[in-house]
Design a protein around this motif. Structure first.
Motif, PDB file in Angstrom:
ATOM      1  N   VAL A  76     -37.713   9.038  54.644  1.00 48.59           N
ATOM      2  CA  VAL A  76     -36.510   8.791  53.851  1.00 48.59           C
ATOM      3  C   VAL A  76     -35.523   9.931  54.056  1.00 48.59           C
ATOM      4  O   VAL A  76     -35.913  11.095  54.123  1.00 48.59           O
ATOM      5  N   LEU A  77     -34.245   9.551  54.188  1.00 51.22           N
ATOM      6  CA  LEU A  77     -33.186  10.565  54.341  1.00 51.22           C
ATOM      7  C   LEU A  77     -32.203  10.450  53.189  1.00 51.22           C
ATOM      8  O   LEU A  77     -31.824   9.334  52.792  1.00 51.22           O
ATOM      9  N   ASP A  78     -31.796  11.585  52.652  1.00 53.08           N
ATOM     10  CA  ASP A  78     -30.757  11.602  51.612  1.00 53.08           C
ATOM     11  C   ASP A  78     -30.050  12.940  51.683  1.00 53.08           C
ATOM     12  O   ASP A  78     -30.591  13.907  52.245  1.00 53.08           O
ATOM     13  N   ILE A  79     -28.848  12.997  51.114  1.00 52.50           N
ATOM     14  CA  ILE A  79     -28.153  14.287  51.021  1.00 52.50           C
ATOM     15  C   ILE A  79     -28.475  14.965  49.684  1.00 52.50           C
ATOM     16  O   ILE A  79     -28.123  16.114  49.479  1.00 52.50           O
ATOM     17  N   ALA A  83     -32.019   7.546  49.016  1.00 53.28           N
ATOM     18  CA  ALA A  83     -33.208   7.577  48.157  1.00 53.28           C
ATOM     19  C   ALA A  83     -32.858   7.260  46.711  1.00 53.28           C
ATOM     20  O   ALA A  83     -33.395   7.840  45.780  1.00 53.28           O
ATOM     21  N   GLY A  84     -31.926   6.319  46.518  1.00 49.60           N
ATOM     22  CA  GLY A  84     -31.566   5.878  45.166  1.00 49.60           C
ATOM     23  C   GLY A  84     -32.487   4.745  44.732  1.00 49.60           C
ATOM     24  O   GLY A  84     -33.667   4.716  45.101  1.00 49.60           O
ATOM     25  N   ILE A  85     -31.938   3.810  43.963  1.00 50.01           N
ATOM     26  CA  ILE A  85     -32.781   2.740  43.415  1.00 50.01           C
ATOM     27  C   ILE A  85     -33.264   1.805  44.519  1.00 50.01           C
ATOM     28  O   ILE A  85     -34.454   1.490  44.618  1.00 50.01           O
ATOM     29  N   VAL A  86     -32.338   1.375  45.384  1.00 51.47           N
ATOM     30  CA  VAL A  86     -32.736   0.493  46.495  1.00 51.47           C
ATOM     31  C   VAL A  86     -33.740   1.216  47.388  1.00 51.47           C
ATOM     32  O   VAL A  86     -34.811   0.678  47.729  1.00 51.47           O
ATOM     33  N   GLY A  87     -33.407   2.455  47.765  1.00 54.02           N
ATOM     34  CA  GLY A  87     -34.259   3.208  48.682  1.00 54.02           C
ATOM     35  C   GLY A  87     -35.653   3.447  48.104  1.00 54.02           C
ATOM     36  O   GLY A  87     -36.661   3.229  48.781  1.00 54.02           O
ATOM     37  N   THR A  88     -35.709   3.851  46.850  1.00 56.41           N
ATOM     38  CA  THR A  88     -37.006   4.132  46.216  1.00 56.41           C
ATOM     39  C   THR A  88     -37.862   2.859  46.145  1.00 56.41           C
ATOM     40  O   THR A  88     -39.074   2.900  46.360  1.00 56.41           O
TER      41      THR A  88
END
Ligand code: NAD
Length: 363
Positions: free
Chosen positions: A196-199, A176-181
């Motif tokens: 969305v999955l993130d740690i 969920a960083g820049i690419v993911g967002t």
């Protein structure tokens, strides 16, 4: 200062270092701008547009390198360009030296000043000259994924938005960083059901807040990834561990439980990819099928939308470039600590610790 831009020679690289608008900004600051003929064509900028902006056109890259104090490029110099770089010349471009020993040696030998877009730090942290490319790759990942979900392109024949009475496609975004967002924004905007999955729970909390329940947020564990993948139509790989290869979160065995004709767009491929089955592909043959899943793994996705990418890149690099040209490299670097982070090579010395460490060279 004499500032120049040459045609990029990397395969399928259509971006250009300076748009006519940016060139005009340098000219308005009292500098002279030299452009290799045809340099802007891949991005939709013809020679006459540069001429109208006040640039001087030159026939060959050699002439531009021979004339100019600063070269503004996009990609790292390639082998035929090594010998063109001159002592004290400023090379302002993406360099990615840690991945290229031959380039590092050539840059050191030339005694040039190498300022790398990718390591310049912004005033509020972050990497302002890398960010727009991540935004583009994230947005494009959904556009490409939607295309390869179409039956004639090998996909399941599923429309992201569905229609009334037929369910929407399920898009799973890993990271969920820049690419993911950016990917989430487009996928949700197109009407898909997004997970969305993130740690990083702070990132998930942020997204949960701004989407107000319109997307699903899931803590990233191997079990959760496996479950989400089994249900997915489109998977976007957007994870990053700074300075390290991408973690292989998608195991080959998970693909066996995925729907036939589902699509994985592994944006993290430039860091080795986050799927065990990923290998680099190019724009002219971007996908392959493994275990019935269509895999898209293009390492330089922004190159496909060269006009947008060139403009986004110019927005990020122009003010730093003007500062360098106005003040000269030494003063500009002294005045801006963030820009100084971009200095990778200075007249025969490696000046970026991470690169020096990779090669065991003196820093
Ligand atoms: P970023 O640092 O903004 O985001 C990465 C996210 O991954 C972070 O939120 C982090 O918490 C998350 N993450 C780390 N480990 C994870 C795990 N185990 N499970 C789930 N999430 C995890 O990075 P970014 O700018 O979004 O870039 C993502 C990737 O895309 C990078 O590898 C970058 O190099 C790549 N990229 C590729 C292209 C291309 O053309 N292929 C273009 C731009 C960026």
């Amino acid at each position: 200062m004499k500032v120049g831009t040459v045609t990029e020679i990397k395969k399928h690289e259509y971006r250009v270092g300076l748009t006519p608008n940016s060139a005009k900004a340098f000219i308005d600051h009292g500098h002279a701008v030299y452009i290799q003929k045809g340099a802007g064509e891949g991005s939709g900028y013809q020679d006459d547009m540069y001429e109208q902006a006040g640039c001087i056109l030159q026939d060959t890259a050699k002439e531009v390198f021979d004339t100019c104090d600063m070269i503004v490029k996009v990609k790292e110099p390639l082998e035929p360009e090594y010998r063109l770089i001159r002592e004290n010349q400023i090379i302002y471009t993406y360099l990615h030296l840690a991945a290229d020993k031959a380039l590092t040696d050539a840059m050191l030998e030339s005694k040039c000043i190498g300022i790398a877009f990718e390591t310049i730090k912004g005033r509020n942290g972050g990497l302002p000259c890398l960010k727009p490319m991540s935004q583009i790759a994230g947005r494009l990942s959904v556009q490409e994924g939607a295309k390869y979900l179409e039956k004639p392109f090998g996909g399941r024949g599923v429309l992201l938005a569905g229609v009334p009475g037929v369910e929407r496609a399920k898009v799973v975004v890993l990271g969920a960083g820049i690419v993911g967002t950016s990917a989430i924004k487009i996928a949700a905007g197109m009407g898909a059901e997004v997970t969305v999955l993130d740690i990083n729970l702070d990132r998930l909390e942020y997204l949960e807040d701004i989407y107000q329940g319109r997307i699903n947020t899931v803590f990233s564990t191997p079990q959760h990834i496996q479950e989400c993948l089994a249900d997915a139509d489109l998977v976007i790989g957007a994870v990053l561990i700074p300075g390290a290869a991408a973690p292989k979160l998608i195991k080959r065995e998970y693909l066996k439980n995925m729907k036939k004709g589902a699509v994985i767009v592994d944006v993290a491929i430039d860091q080795g990819g986050c799927s065990e089955v990923s290998h680099v592909t190019y724009h002219d043959d971007p996908v392959y099928v493994t275990e019935g899943v269509v895999c898209y793994c293009v390492g330089n996705m922004p190159g496909a939308v060269s006009n947008t990418s060139t403009n986004a890149l110019n927005n990020a690099i122009l003010n730093y470039g003007l500062h360098i040209a106005d003040k000269g490299a030494e003063t500009a670097l002294k005045e801006d600590a963030g820009l100084l982070e971009g200095l990778n090579i200075y007249k025969g010395k490696l000046t970026y610790r991470a690169v020096a460490e990779v090669y065991g060279l003196e820093f």
